[in-house]
Design a protein around this motif. Sequence first.
Motif, PDB file in Angstrom:
ATOM      1  N   ARG A 142     -84.651 -81.217 -82.395  1.00 55.54           N
ATOM      2  CA  ARG A 142     -84.365 -80.440 -82.139  1.00 55.54           C
ATOM      3  C   ARG A 142     -83.823 -80.383 -80.405  1.00 55.54           C
ATOM      4  N   ALA A 143     -84.868 -80.918 -80.020  1.00 59.99           N
ATOM      5  CA  ALA A 143     -84.566 -81.488 -78.345  1.00 59.99           C
ATOM      6  C   ALA A 143     -82.796 -82.033 -77.628  1.00 59.99           C
ATOM      7  N   TRP A 177     -81.039 -80.949 -74.768  1.00 64.08           N
ATOM      8  CA  TRP A 177     -81.476 -79.898 -73.623  1.00 64.08           C
ATOM      9  C   TRP A 177     -82.879 -79.673 -74.231  1.00 64.08           C
ATOM     10  N   ASP A 178     -83.018 -79.435 -73.438  1.00 64.96           N
ATOM     11  CA  ASP A 178     -84.935 -78.404 -72.988  1.00 64.96           C
ATOM     12  C   ASP A 178     -85.383 -77.560 -74.654  1.00 64.96           C
ATOM     13  N   THR A 179     -84.353 -77.385 -74.985  1.00 64.63           N
ATOM     14  CA  THR A 179     -84.565 -76.346 -75.792  1.00 64.63           C
ATOM     15  C   THR A 179     -85.331 -75.224 -75.869  1.00 64.63           C
ATOM     16  N   ASN A 180     -84.530 -74.727 -74.855  1.00 66.19           N
ATOM     17  CA  ASN A 180     -84.702 -72.960 -74.079  1.00 66.19           C
ATOM     18  C   ASN A 180     -83.202 -72.932 -73.520  1.00 66.19           C
ATOM     19  N   CYS A 181     -82.561 -73.826 -72.909  1.00 66.53           N
ATOM     20  CA  CYS A 181     -81.149 -73.438 -72.050  1.00 66.53           C
ATOM     21  C   CYS A 181     -80.840 -74.648 -71.459  1.00 66.53           C
ATOM     22  N   ALA A 182     -81.151 -75.438 -70.590  1.00 64.11           N
ATOM     23  CA  ALA A 182     -80.456 -76.251 -69.951  1.00 64.11           C
ATOM     24  C   ALA A 182     -80.553 -77.548 -70.899  1.00 64.11           C
ATOM     25  N   GLY A 183     -79.207 -77.890 -70.714  1.00 63.02           N
ATOM     26  CA  GLY A 183     -79.027 -78.869 -71.346  1.00 63.02           C
ATOM     27  C   GLY A 183     -77.358 -79.767 -71.305  1.00 63.02           C
ATOM     28  N   ASN A 184     -76.756 -80.573 -72.348  1.00 61.14           N
ATOM     29  CA  ASN A 184     -75.801 -81.264 -71.630  1.00 61.14           C
ATOM     30  C   ASN A 184     -75.156 -81.539 -73.186  1.00 61.14           C
ATOM     31  N   PHE A 185     -73.279 -81.123 -74.074  1.00 60.88           N
ATOM     32  CA  PHE A 185     -73.532 -81.489 -75.545  1.00 60.88           C
ATOM     33  C   PHE A 185     -71.926 -82.036 -75.217  1.00 60.88           C
ATOM     34  N   GLU A 186     -71.746 -82.747 -76.229  1.00 58.06           N
ATOM     35  CA  GLU A 186     -70.693 -83.387 -76.503  1.00 58.06           C
ATOM     36  C   GLU A 186     -70.025 -83.307 -77.796  1.00 58.06           C
ATOM     37  N   THR A 187     -68.641 -82.420 -78.248  1.00 53.35           N
ATOM     38  CA  THR A 187     -68.197 -82.366 -79.503  1.00 53.35           C
ATOM     39  C   THR A 187     -66.709 -82.853 -79.704  1.00 53.35           C
ATOM     40  N   VAL A 188     -66.568 -84.039 -80.541  1.00 52.26           N
ATOM     41  CA  VAL A 188     -65.803 -84.527 -80.726  1.00 52.26           C
ATOM     42  C   VAL A 188     -65.118 -84.637 -82.299  1.00 52.26           C
ATOM     43  N   SER A 214     -69.872 -80.364 -72.199  1.00 52.65           N
ATOM     44  CA  SER A 214     -70.189 -78.685 -71.833  1.00 52.65           C
ATOM     45  C   SER A 214     -71.607 -78.492 -71.457  1.00 52.65           C
ATOM     46  N   ARG A 215     -71.905 -78.118 -70.299  1.00 53.75           N
ATOM     47  CA  ARG A 215     -73.686 -77.646 -69.904  1.00 53.75           C
ATOM     48  C   ARG A 215     -73.892 -76.243 -69.281  1.00 53.75           C
ATOM     49  N   SER A 216     -75.027 -75.991 -70.428  1.00 56.76           N
ATOM     50  CA  SER A 216     -75.840 -75.137 -70.094  1.00 56.76           C
ATOM     51  C   SER A 216     -76.856 -75.197 -69.303  1.00 56.76           C
ATOM     52  N   GLU A 222     -80.006 -65.225 -67.329  1.00 55.77           N
ATOM     53  CA  GLU A 222     -79.151 -65.345 -68.592  1.00 55.77           C
ATOM     54  C   GLU A 222     -78.870 -67.168 -69.107  1.00 55.77           C
ATOM     55  N   CYS A 223     -78.347 -67.277 -70.264  1.00 63.29           N
ATOM     56  CA  CYS A 223     -78.021 -68.684 -70.122  1.00 63.29           C
ATOM     57  C   CYS A 223     -76.174 -69.268 -70.024  1.00 63.29           C
ATOM     58  N   VAL A 224     -76.280 -69.930 -69.040  1.00 65.66           N
ATOM     59  CA  VAL A 224     -74.670 -69.514 -68.903  1.00 65.66           C
ATOM     60  C   VAL A 224     -73.549 -71.225 -69.379  1.00 65.66           C
TER      61      VAL A 224
END
Length: 253
Positions: A142-143, A177-188, A214-216, A222-224
């Motif tokens: 999940r993380a 990510w921290d399973t709460n909000c903060a994290g970095n993601f990649e989509t291809v 993207s970065r949350s 709020e989680c942006v």
Amino acid sequence: MRGRLLLAPLLAAFCVAGHAACDTGLAERMHAKLHPKRLLDHERAVCQPWRGFAGRFIVVLPMPRPSSEPNLTEFDLDVLVVQQADNGNTERATVVSRLFQPAALTEDAIRIGEIKVDTARYALAGDARAFGVRVVHQGSSRANPYSNETLTLYVPQGPKLAKVLDGLETALERGEWDTNCAGNFETVRGSLSIARSTSNGYADLLLRQTRTLSRSSPQGEECVTQERPAKFTSMTLHYDGTIYRASKGTASD
């Protein structure tokens, strides 16, 4: 107009008959005939009519291999082109082309979510039309979410199937990510098409990809999520006489 009106019901009838053959256990019968002593992964086995070829089917048989490692499973993969008898009797279906691949797939922390047949019109030459097998992989963390899809292309060459493209990644999603909000993601996301140029008798393939980062982060309550501009690349794959390979320097933004 009358010809088109008559053609539509015929195409519909072929489609219904094709799915009926798969629904009545064509893959299972092929497995029992070819591998009577092997287990079949019924959940991931695939049978699908090959569009444009009357009475012809693509069958994919994944069979787990014995393993001494508890968290590792390897699968032999038997990919078949099957011709149904003219009278529609699937018990008399025959294998036209075939490729058996030992230990073709591996499942560990990254599991095999699905195997799919791709019957898009991959016309590589006047006498060579390929079909694809797509494999979806999914992570269990999940993380660190992860999933991807790969595409392999096969061309019938008499009784054998030639693998001309091996495991090209066409989709990817991953992150941390921290399973709460903060994290970095990649989509291809990628799409494969037939180019006008040729190499060693087969049409070149053009891979177009879109990559998004993207970065949350938490902002107050709020989680942006902030998404960077997408990047677009393209790459030409050339057939070297055995398999498709990417030429150096073909990728571009």
